[in-house]
Scaffold this active site. Structure first.
Site, PDB file in Angstrom:
ATOM      1  N   GLY A 130      34.053 -14.928  -0.715  1.00 12.95           N
ATOM      2  CA  GLY A 130      34.026 -13.817   0.242  1.00 12.95           C
ATOM      3  C   GLY A 130      32.647 -13.201   0.195  1.00 12.95           C
ATOM      4  O   GLY A 130      31.722 -13.661   0.863  1.00 12.95           O
ATOM      5  N   GLN A 278      36.942  27.922  15.167  1.00 14.73           N
ATOM      6  CA  GLN A 278      35.791  27.280  14.523  1.00 14.73           C
ATOM      7  C   GLN A 278      36.216  26.117  13.605  1.00 14.73           C
ATOM      8  O   GLN A 278      35.513  25.107  13.496  1.00 14.73           O
ATOM      9  CB  GLN A 278      35.042  28.331  13.711  1.00 14.73           C
ATOM     10  CG  GLN A 278      33.590  28.032  13.559  1.00 14.73           C
ATOM     11  CD  GLN A 278      32.851  29.169  12.878  1.00 14.73           C
ATOM     12  OE1 GLN A 278      33.200  29.568  11.769  1.00 14.73           O
ATOM     13  NE2 GLN A 278      31.851  29.705  13.537  1.00 14.73           N
ATOM     14  N   GLN A 336      43.226  14.426  12.322  1.00 16.32           N
ATOM     15  CA  GLN A 336      43.423  15.788  11.794  1.00 16.32           C
ATOM     16  C   GLN A 336      43.424  16.801  12.939  1.00 16.32           C
ATOM     17  O   GLN A 336      44.220  17.736  12.952  1.00 16.32           O
ATOM     18  CB  GLN A 336      42.314  16.109  10.774  1.00 16.32           C
ATOM     19  CG  GLN A 336      42.584  17.320   9.913  1.00 16.32           C
ATOM     20  CD  GLN A 336      43.770  17.105   8.970  1.00 16.32           C
ATOM     21  OE1 GLN A 336      44.162  15.977   8.708  1.00 16.32           O
ATOM     22  NE2 GLN A 336      44.362  18.190   8.509  1.00 16.32           N
ATOM     23  N   GLU A 363      32.172  -9.212   7.816  1.00 10.58           N
ATOM     24  CA  GLU A 363      30.731  -9.517   7.963  1.00 10.58           C
ATOM     25  C   GLU A 363      29.889  -8.916   6.838  1.00 10.58           C
ATOM     26  O   GLU A 363      28.783  -8.428   7.059  1.00 10.58           O
ATOM     27  CB  GLU A 363      30.207  -9.130   9.351  1.00 10.58           C
ATOM     28  CG  GLU A 363      30.660 -10.153  10.363  1.00 10.58           C
ATOM     29  CD  GLU A 363      29.850 -10.216  11.637  1.00 10.58           C
ATOM     30  OE1 GLU A 363      28.675  -9.845  11.651  1.00 10.58           O
ATOM     31  OE2 GLU A 363      30.437 -10.670  12.628  1.00 10.58           O
TER      32      GLU A 363
HETATM   33  N1  COS Z   1      17.303 -14.497   5.847  1.00 13.36           N
HETATM   34  C1  COS Z   1      16.775 -15.665   5.374  1.00 13.36           C
HETATM   35  N2  COS Z   1      17.013 -16.101   4.107  1.00 13.36           N
HETATM   36  C2  COS Z   1      17.787 -15.360   3.309  1.00 13.36           C
HETATM   37  C3  COS Z   1      18.358 -14.140   3.739  1.00 13.36           C
HETATM   38  C4  COS Z   1      18.084 -13.718   5.057  1.00 13.36           C
HETATM   39  N3  COS Z   1      18.576 -12.584   5.536  1.00 13.36           N
HETATM   40  N4  COS Z   1      19.092 -13.619   2.727  1.00 13.36           N
HETATM   41  C5  COS Z   1      18.981 -14.491   1.689  1.00 13.36           C
HETATM   42  N5  COS Z   1      18.201 -15.520   2.066  1.00 13.36           N
HETATM   43  C6  COS Z   1      17.819 -16.665   1.230  1.00 13.36           C
HETATM   44  C7  COS Z   1      17.180 -16.210  -0.067  1.00 13.36           C
HETATM   45  O1  COS Z   1      15.787 -16.036   0.064  1.00 13.36           O
HETATM   46  C8  COS Z   1      17.509 -17.368  -0.983  1.00 13.36           C
HETATM   47  O2  COS Z   1      16.596 -18.426  -0.739  1.00 13.36           O
HETATM   48  P1  COS Z   1      15.953 -19.273  -1.945  1.00 13.36           P
HETATM   49  O3  COS Z   1      17.061 -20.163  -2.411  1.00 13.36           O
HETATM   50  O4  COS Z   1      14.827 -19.981  -1.340  1.00 13.36           O
HETATM   51  O5  COS Z   1      15.563 -18.258  -2.986  1.00 13.36           O
HETATM   52  C9  COS Z   1      18.856 -17.843  -0.512  1.00 13.36           C
HETATM   53  O6  COS Z   1      18.995 -17.365   0.845  1.00 13.36           O
HETATM   54  C10 COS Z   1      19.977 -17.283  -1.351  1.00 13.36           C
HETATM   55  O7  COS Z   1      19.863 -15.861  -1.351  1.00 13.36           O
HETATM   56  P2  COS Z   1      20.461 -14.952  -2.537  1.00 13.36           P
HETATM   57  O8  COS Z   1      20.039 -15.544  -3.842  1.00 13.36           O
HETATM   58  O9  COS Z   1      20.139 -13.542  -2.243  1.00 13.36           O
HETATM   59  O10 COS Z   1      22.014 -15.283  -2.333  1.00 13.36           O
HETATM   60  P3  COS Z   1      23.264 -14.741  -3.115  1.00 13.36           P
HETATM   61  O11 COS Z   1      24.103 -15.918  -3.397  1.00 13.36           O
HETATM   62  O12 COS Z   1      22.856 -13.855  -4.233  1.00 13.36           O
HETATM   63  O13 COS Z   1      24.062 -13.880  -2.026  1.00 13.36           O
HETATM   64  C11 COS Z   1      24.448 -12.116  -0.422  1.00 13.36           C
HETATM   65  C12 COS Z   1      23.465 -13.002  -1.178  1.00 13.36           C
HETATM   66  C13 COS Z   1      25.321 -11.286  -1.307  1.00 13.36           C
HETATM   67  C14 COS Z   1      23.561 -11.233   0.395  1.00 13.36           C
HETATM   68  C15 COS Z   1      25.294 -13.015   0.485  1.00 13.36           C
HETATM   69  O14 COS Z   1      26.120 -13.842  -0.242  1.00 13.36           O
HETATM   70  C16 COS Z   1      26.116 -12.217   1.490  1.00 13.36           C
HETATM   71  O15 COS Z   1      25.605 -11.751   2.497  1.00 13.36           O
HETATM   72  N6  COS Z   1      27.436 -12.064   1.240  1.00 13.36           N
HETATM   73  C17 COS Z   1      28.340 -11.516   2.200  1.00 13.36           C
HETATM   74  C18 COS Z   1      28.803 -12.631   3.056  1.00 13.36           C
HETATM   75  C19 COS Z   1      29.433 -12.153   4.303  1.00 13.36           C
HETATM   76  O16 COS Z   1      28.847 -11.407   5.061  1.00 13.36           O
HETATM   77  N7  COS Z   1      30.646 -12.645   4.520  1.00 13.36           N
HETATM   78  C20 COS Z   1      31.338 -12.356   5.694  1.00 13.36           C
HETATM   79  C21 COS Z   1      31.486 -13.618   6.458  1.00 13.36           C
HETATM   80  S1  COS Z   1      31.595 -13.406   8.170  1.00 13.36           S
HETATM   81  S2  COS Z   1      33.167 -12.320   8.449  1.00 13.36           S
END
Ligand code: COS
Length: 383
Positions: A130, A278, A336, A363
């Site tokens: 998630g 108010q 409310q 999202e």
């Molecule tokens: N644009 C381009 N690249 C991005 C980016 C962005 N906005 N955000 C991250 N990246 C890149 C990072 O630079 C990293 O690249 P490298 O491997 O070259 O270092 C890679 O993607 C992984 O990024 P990161 O290490 O930050 O990933 P994490 O696994 O720590 O997760 C979050 C990052 C938490 C931000 C991500 O998992 C997230 O957005 N989670 C929520 C998911 C979501 O929205 N789910 C809903 C689905 S749709 S209903």
């Protein structure tokens, strides 16, 4: 307040407002009650040329960006956040193709999406992935010039209704975020199926189901971008899409304020309309301040994201948190003001509360958005 829209942007707002007032508001309680998918509303949005706002002109779209989509979504959400979710989810499904898709994929799918003939869906989330999006387990394994997909995606908006799905898979487990690849899967592909419609607290007319892939063979030309670049495309798509979720909060907040203010003007207690007290008018004033602040932030973030897509993460996350937290509070505050009527299903406010909750979750939860903002600050201040 004047946000200096172009003539075309004014027109988008007018058209979407009319659909909301004439078609959505009169029917929203019915769709909430029956949980029917609002196909006819999406068709009306398509006929009004609102489905291709963010799609480049060469693929049959309007040639705008996430800002034009935000303008339309705000009006749709003022009517019903469930219908707005279905509308927004198709854009999220299409964004990976726009961002990274081949010319062939763009020509194949975008004109039909723009014309409102084809709905898209975005299939990332899984039961074990998630917030931790890179923990997905759905695999794609190469077999000649095809890839074989296996796995189950969870809580996919528009599943069962969409014709195409941008599905995020793991193609190389050893490469972490660099081992993900996106495929376009069509609903008629063998091995593709969907689960039953989930029963939800709010946005009940939108369709939320599992997407099940069982030995689903997809030709290599349906890879979006290059093998291994899927996670980056996903993150970019979410940056574009999050102002759209934020503005659902603005539309919902505005709808709650409209209901509460109209009620407060006509409800007589102690011999006066309650708006003259108010205690009530300050609730309304605070709602109005927060809604306008959220609107200004969302518009600014969407415009910034369209102009500077590579620097859009922080602003997209900021507006998503601010506007959706605002919507949760504004809808509860509206109830409310309406007192007991705010709790009754006969009035629209209780639905607004139920609809608002998911905005803080999907999202990317608002906690994940704060992580994104925190990481951006950390980077900015180490320069
Ligand atoms: N644009 C381009 N690249 C991005 C980016 C962005 N906005 N955000 C991250 N990246 C890149 C990072 O630079 C990293 O690249 P490298 O491997 O070259 O270092 C890679 O993607 C992984 O990024 P990161 O290490 O930050 O990933 P994490 O696994 O720590 O997760 C979050 C990052 C938490 C931000 C991500 O998992 C997230 O957005 N989670 C929520 C998911 C979501 O929205 N789910 C809903 C689905 S749709 S209903």
């Amino acid at each position: 307040m004047d946000y200096f829209f172009s003539e075309e942007q004014e027109m988008i707002v007018d058209v979407a407002r009319r659909i909301s007032d004439e078609l959505i508001i009169p029917q929203r309680a019915h769709f909430d009650e029956t949980e029917e998918y609002p196909r006819e509303i999406l068709s009306a949005l398509g006929e009004a040329d609102l489905c291709g706002l963010y799609i480049p002109e060469e693929y049959g779209g309007f040639g705008g960006g996430s800002f034009e989509m935000v303008l339309a979504l705000e009006q749709v959400a003022r009517g019903c956040a469930g219908m707005a979710t279905a509308f927004a989810a198709s854009a999220l499904g299409a964004y990976p193709i726009i961002i990274s898709g081949s010319e062939e994929l763009k020509r194949k799918y975008l004109p039909d999406i723009a014309a409102g003939k084809l709905l898209a869906a975005f299939a990332l989330t899984e039961s074990g992935a998630g917030s931790d999006a890179s923990a997905i387990q759905t695999t794609a394994v190469q077999d000649g010039d095809h890839w074989v997909l296996n796995g189950t995606k969870q809580w996919i908006t528009n599943a069962g209704e969409a014709g195409i799905y941008t599905v995020i898979t793991i193609t190389d487990r050893n490469r972490g975020a660099r081992g993900a690849t996106i495929f376009v899967v069509e609903d008629r592909d063998r091995g593709f199926s969907v689960g039953p419609k989930e029963k939800k607290m709010g946005i009940r007319c939108s369709s939320t189901r599992e997407v099940i892939l069982k030995d689903c063979r997809i030709s290599a030309d349906r890879i979006v971008g290059r093998v291994g670049t899927g996670f980056i495309t996903v993150m970019k798509a979410l940056d574009l899409s999050r102002p759209g979720i934020a503005v659902l909060g603005v539309g919902l907040g505005q709808a709650a304020l409209d209901e509460a203010t109209l009620y407060a003007k006509q409800r007589i207690q102690f011999g006066k309309p309650i708006i003259s007290f108010q205690a009530v008018s300050h609730i309304l004033a605070d709602m109005a301040i927060q809604i306008e602040a959220a609107r200004a932030l969302v518009y600014a973030a969407a415009r910034h994201g369209d102009a500077h897509p590579a620097q859009a993460s922080k602003s997209a996350a900021m507006c998503k948190v601010f506007a959706t937290d605002m919507a949760m509070k504004a809808t509860v505050d509206a109830a409310q003001v309406l007192g007991g009527y705010g709790f009754m299903r006969e009035y629209p406010v209780e639905k607004m509360i139920r609809d608002a909750k998911i905005l803080q979750i999907y999202e990317g939860t608002n906690q994940i958005q704060r992580n994104v903002i925190g990481q951006a600050l950390n980077k900015e201040y180490s320069r």
